[in-house]
Design a protein around this motif. Structure first.
Motif, mmCIF file in Angstrom:
data_model
loop_
_atom_site.group_PDB
_atom_site.id
_atom_site.type_symbol
_atom_site.label_atom_id
_atom_site.label_comp_id
_atom_site.label_asym_id
_atom_site.label_seq_id
_atom_site.Cartn_x
_atom_site.Cartn_y
_atom_site.Cartn_z
ATOM 1 N N ALA A 71 0.815 -1.225 0.000
ATOM 2 C CA ALA A 71 0.000 0.000 0.000
ATOM 3 C C ALA A 71 0.844 1.268 0.000
ATOM 4 N N ARG A 72 2.082 1.192 0.518
ATOM 5 C CA ARG A 72 2.871 2.411 0.712
ATOM 6 C C ARG A 72 4.052 2.546 -0.237
ATOM 7 N N THR A 73 4.518 1.437 -0.808
ATOM 8 C CA THR A 73 5.756 1.489 -1.565
ATOM 9 C C THR A 73 5.554 2.059 -2.969
ATOM 10 N N HIS A 74 6.639 2.640 -3.511
ATOM 11 C CA HIS A 74 6.664 3.075 -4.910
ATOM 12 C C HIS A 74 7.732 2.288 -5.678
ATOM 13 N N SER A 75 8.191 1.191 -5.081
ATOM 14 C CA SER A 75 9.234 0.382 -5.700
ATOM 15 C C SER A 75 8.724 -0.297 -6.974
ATOM 16 N N TRP A 76 9.645 -0.546 -7.898
ATOM 17 C CA TRP A 76 9.277 -1.262 -9.124
ATOM 18 C C TRP A 76 8.913 -2.714 -8.813
ATOM 19 N N LEU A 77 9.275 -3.175 -7.635
ATOM 20 C CA LEU A 77 8.948 -4.548 -7.250
ATOM 21 C C LEU A 77 7.478 -4.723 -6.878
ATOM 22 N N LYS A 78 6.769 -3.597 -6.704
ATOM 23 C CA LYS A 78 5.365 -3.701 -6.264
ATOM 24 C C LYS A 78 4.525 -4.530 -7.241
ATOM 25 N N GLY A 79 4.690 -4.283 -8.535
ATOM 26 C CA GLY A 79 3.903 -5.015 -9.536
ATOM 27 C C GLY A 79 4.168 -6.514 -9.503
ATOM 28 N N PRO A 80 5.447 -6.932 -9.591
ATOM 29 C CA PRO A 80 5.721 -8.380 -9.535
ATOM 30 C C PRO A 80 5.261 -9.038 -8.234
ATOM 31 N N VAL A 81 5.469 -8.349 -7.096
ATOM 32 C CA VAL A 81 5.053 -8.936 -5.817
ATOM 33 C C VAL A 81 3.531 -9.048 -5.741
ATOM 34 N N ALA A 82 2.821 -7.999 -6.191
ATOM 35 C CA ALA A 82 1.350 -8.043 -6.190
ATOM 36 C C ALA A 82 0.845 -9.158 -7.099
ATOM 37 N N ALA A 83 1.533 -9.377 -8.223
ATOM 38 C CA ALA A 83 1.126 -10.456 -9.136
ATOM 39 C C ALA A 83 1.319 -11.823 -8.482
ATOM 40 N N LEU A 84 2.443 -11.990 -7.759
ATOM 41 C CA LEU A 84 2.675 -13.260 -7.063
ATOM 42 C C LEU A 84 1.614 -13.518 -6.004
ATOM 43 N N VAL A 85 1.250 -12.461 -5.268
ATOM 44 C CA VAL A 85 0.227 -12.608 -4.224
ATOM 45 C C VAL A 85 -1.117 -13.011 -4.830
#
Length: 230
Positions: free
Chosen positions: A37-51
């Motif tokens: 909810a808080r991050t602006h990292s480029w990893l947010k998309g891949p991590v959200a997809a894994l979840v």
């Protein structure tokens, strides 16, 4: 409603599995939801997809890869063996691991949405009062995100109760150890014992209705309290 001893055993195991899995999901899902909810990292998309992957993957596919990973030749299986924990497939602990992964989006996404809905103002206001990041999280973010936590807990619990494919792949069908209610119904149908299957299935239908009715009621009350506290 005539339930056999095996039916009650499967129901008890199902409730135990759902309770433990929901607790683990809330412990690990809350910091993950906060980060998403808080991050602006480029990893947010891949991590959200894994979840979110368990939402679209067939349960048998997820269960198959978990079985391979947790097995004697899989990376997690070799790790648990080296730590002296043994192998997880066909054990209650293995069921918990599979249930946590399979129900992860049902817990993370409601909490993430609740954190995102907070905005920055409440946290910035707390920061001006010299509240530490830890205090801002526990004293501001968590209470205001209460509706999301309620939804996450109820959905995570109910989804675990209704699992079939993943628990069958990871746990098999061992009476008293890994045979949950959904697998017990499957056994009754295979044995053409429709009366017993109907009795156990009716329990789950009633359970699903009660859980959803409670969810909507609690959500409405929690939303009212959260907005009333702002």
């Amino acid at each position: 409603m005539n339930l056999s001893a095996a039916d009650w055993s499967a129901l008890w195991l199902t409730l135990r599995l759902a309770s433990v899995s929901t607790l683990v999901l809330l412990l690990f899902g809350t910091p993950l939801a906060w980060w998403l909810a808080r991050t602006h990292s480029w990893l947010k998309g891949p991590v959200a997809a894994l979840v979110a992957m368990p939402l679209v993957l067939p349960p048998s596919v997820l269960g198959f890869y978990l079985l391979i990973s947790l097995g004697p030749n899989g990376p997690i299986g070799q790790l648990t063996q080296s730590l002296g924990l043994g192998l997880l497939p066909f054990t209650f602990a293995g069921l918990v691991v599979g249930s946590v992964i399979y129900s992860l989006p049902f817990v993370v996404q409601p909490i993430q949405n609740a954190f995102q809905a907070l905005g920055n103002r409440p946290l910035e206001a707390a920061a001006t009062l010299r509240a530490s990041p830890w205090d801002r999280f526990w004293s501001v973010a968590v209470p205001l995100a209460r509706p999301g936590f309620i939804s996450a807990a109820v959905l995570g619990f109910a989804h675990t109760v209704g699992e079939f494919g993943v628990v069958l792949m990871i746990g098999g069908n061992i009476a008293g150890q890994t045979r949950v209610a959904s697998v017990q119904i499957y056994d009754h149908v295979e044995a053409l014992a429709y009366d017993q299957a109907h009795a156990l299935a009716a329990v789950l239908v009633i359970f699903a209705f009660v859980v959803l009715a409670a969810l909507y009621t609690l959500q409405r009350r929690a939303t009212t309290l959260s907005w009333g506290g702002r």
